[in-house]
Write an enzyme that holds these catalytic residues in place. Structure first.
Site, PDB file in Angstrom:
ATOM      1  N   CYS A  37      70.043  10.630  57.565  1.00  0.00           N
ATOM      2  CA  CYS A  37      70.645  11.914  57.944  1.00  0.00           C
ATOM      3  C   CYS A  37      70.901  12.859  56.767  1.00  0.00           C
ATOM      4  O   CYS A  37      70.321  13.939  56.718  1.00  0.00           O
ATOM      5  CB  CYS A  37      71.945  11.666  58.706  1.00  0.00           C
ATOM      6  SG  CYS A  37      71.631  10.918  60.304  1.00  0.00           S
ATOM      7  N   ASP A  60      61.642   4.981  75.754  1.00  0.00           N
ATOM      8  CA  ASP A  60      60.971   5.125  74.459  1.00  0.00           C
ATOM      9  C   ASP A  60      59.470   5.088  74.680  1.00  0.00           C
ATOM     10  O   ASP A  60      58.991   4.627  75.719  1.00  0.00           O
ATOM     11  CB  ASP A  60      61.412   4.032  73.474  1.00  0.00           C
ATOM     12  CG  ASP A  60      61.349   4.507  72.030  1.00  0.00           C
ATOM     13  OD1 ASP A  60      62.402   4.809  71.434  1.00  0.00           O
ATOM     14  OD2 ASP A  60      60.215   4.603  71.487  1.00  0.00           O
ATOM     15  N   GLY A 110      71.854   8.337  50.726  1.00  0.00           N
ATOM     16  CA  GLY A 110      70.543   8.090  51.314  1.00  0.00           C
ATOM     17  C   GLY A 110      70.683   8.088  52.820  1.00  0.00           C
ATOM     18  O   GLY A 110      71.528   8.798  53.365  1.00  0.00           O
TER      19      GLY A 110
END
Ligand code: NAD
Length: 436
Positions: A261, A30, A258
């Protein structure tokens, strides 16, 4: 196999950990140093049931590592997964900046043949874009694979370790065989690994999410009709779902979908089609219905008080977009909170897992409570925004003692309206009898 996963979020962390669990060596990469430092210390940055234990075990057994050293992670790996975010861009399309930036990082670090796999949800044509971007940087050989992910937050480990199917888009048979080998441990019960061309694999993910979102919006419209006709959507749902052609999943009415995705993926597929001068009319409506449904519960609250909630306080149980996750992206609770605060009300909110995420988004305008019953103190009514199991059988006597006004706005139909009314409450659900 030696694997690198770029992006250590809800998907990358689960995918990397599960591949390590089946014996592979995985480096989770990351760009956010604090996230990687925390993971190295065994602190899991998200709430996902069962994940912490699995991460710790695979770290201890030295199959799973966390790093910001993209160069080394690429050099050590044969298969590199892209699991970075693809958020909604201003025009509704998928923003590919993170995917393309990560692809260039990979290209710069390549030291030989690699398989680059898009795990992120990306529009048709993205693998080709990545291929061009990588080719522009390196002469090393590589193949592209599209391998969309279907896991659901809250049951992500089970979904990944026991998938209904694995979709692999590739134009090379040998690469398909390597990917099949990688996934073999997860499909031992005979679930299929579906190899197909890359555009079909990319579209499969959007089409699947769009179908699920369609079922939700469809059911929300039926629920709204039930309220107008005096029918009970729970009975209608049972009657519909019992038909084997229809089935029960994704037929629960509520306060709109919600999460990270459905909203963005529905927008992105509409946008992709529009670029080709094709209007996805059903999905346009799915989106419109959802936007209206997200306003519904706050409207019920306002209507109950004849539009005037100034000075009122509401207890709100549930902040995350669904139970068993701390994910607040596009959560319906946000719209409810903002609408009621704008109308002059105050909110006491409780959620079992997402208070710290919610606090970083909503700040001081919400009074966050440590316990669900504390949220009821000085509150006029109770609002249910997420169907956490622990809200399903509350002590109604305790609720009655603490609430000023005995009214419940249940956005997830977790209570039986008749039973709650018999206890003296006024009850509003979705698609059921309203009020006293
Ligand atoms: P996320 O925001 O939780 O995680 C993305 C991570 O990528 C972040 O930690 C970010 O710091 C990192 N990142 C950004 N640029 C990077 C770079 N250049 N190199 C390395 N890391 C980088 O996102 P997510 O929810 O895990 O979603 C990732 C993708 O998977 C999206 O395309 C999403 O649509 C898709 N997806 C998500 C789910 C889900 O339930 N969350 C399910 C299926 C598919």
């Amino acid at each position: 196999m030696k694997i690198a996963v770029f992006g250590t979020g809800y998907v990358g962390l689960v995918v990397g950990t599960c591949f390590a669990e089946s014996g592979n060596h995985v480096a989770c990469v990351d760009v956010v140093e604090e996230k990687i430092e925390a993971l190295k210390k065994g602190i899991i940055p998200i709430y996902e049931p069962g994940l912490e234990e699995l991460v710790k075990r695979n770290v201890a057994e030295e199959r799973l590592t966390f790093t910001t050293d993209r160069d080394k992670a690429v050099k050590d790996a044969l298969i590199i997964f892209l699991a970075v975010g693809t958020p909604e861009d201003k025009d509704g399309s998928a923003d590919l900046q993170y995917v393309l930036a990560a692809a260039k990082d990979i290209a710069r670090a390549m030291n030989g043949y690699k398989i680059i796999v898009t795990k992120s949800t990306v529009p048709v044509g993205t693998a080709a874009k990545i291929r061009d971007a990588v080719k522009g940087v390196t002469d090393h050989q590589f193949d592209m694979v599209s391998n969309p992910e279907f896991l659901k937050e809250g049951t992500a480990l089970d979904d990944f370790l026991k998938p209904d199917r694995v979709v692999i888009g590739t134009d090379d048979v040998r690469v398909g065989e390597i990917m099949k080998e990688l996934y073999q441990p997860f499909v031992r019960t005979g679930k299929p690994i579906l190899c197909m061309d890359i555009p079909s694999a990319e579209l499969t993910k959007y089409a699947s999410n769009a179908m699920l979102a369609t079922r939700i919006s469809f059911m929300n419209e039926i629920a709204n009709l039930c309220e107008r006709l005096g029918a009970d959507v729970n009975r209608v749902r049972e009657g519909m779902g019992s038909d084997s052609r229809i089935g029960f999943p994704f037929l629960f009415p509520g306060i709109g979908y919600g999460g990270s995705c459905f909203p963005k993926d529905v927008k992105a597929i509409i946008r992709s089609a529009r670029e080709l001068n094709y209007d996805l009319k059903v999905l346009d409506s799915v989106e419109t219905v959802n936007a209206e449904q997200k306003k519904l519960l706050a409207k019920k609250v306002l209507d109950h008080y004849s539009g005037d909630v100034k000075g009122k306080t509401f207890a709100l149980w549930g902040l995350s977009f669904k139970p068993q996750t701390d994910d607040m992206r596009e959560a319906p609770s946000i719209e409810i909170i903002n609408t009621l605060i704008d109308a002059g009300a105050s909110i006491n909110a409780f959620d079992p897992k997402s208070i710290s995420v919610a606090r970083s988004q909503l700040g001081d305008k919400v009074n966050f409570c440590e316990k669900n019953y504390d949220a009821l103190n000085d509150a006029d009514g109770l609002i249910i925004a997420t169907e956490w199991n622990e809200f399903r059988h509350p002590d109604f006597e305790e609720i009655r003692k603490r609430l000023k006004d005995l009214v419940i706005f249940d956005g997830r139909n977790i209570y039986n309206g008749d039973k709650v009314r018999a206890l003296g409450f006024t009850y509003y659900g979705i698609g059921v009898k309203q009020g006293k």
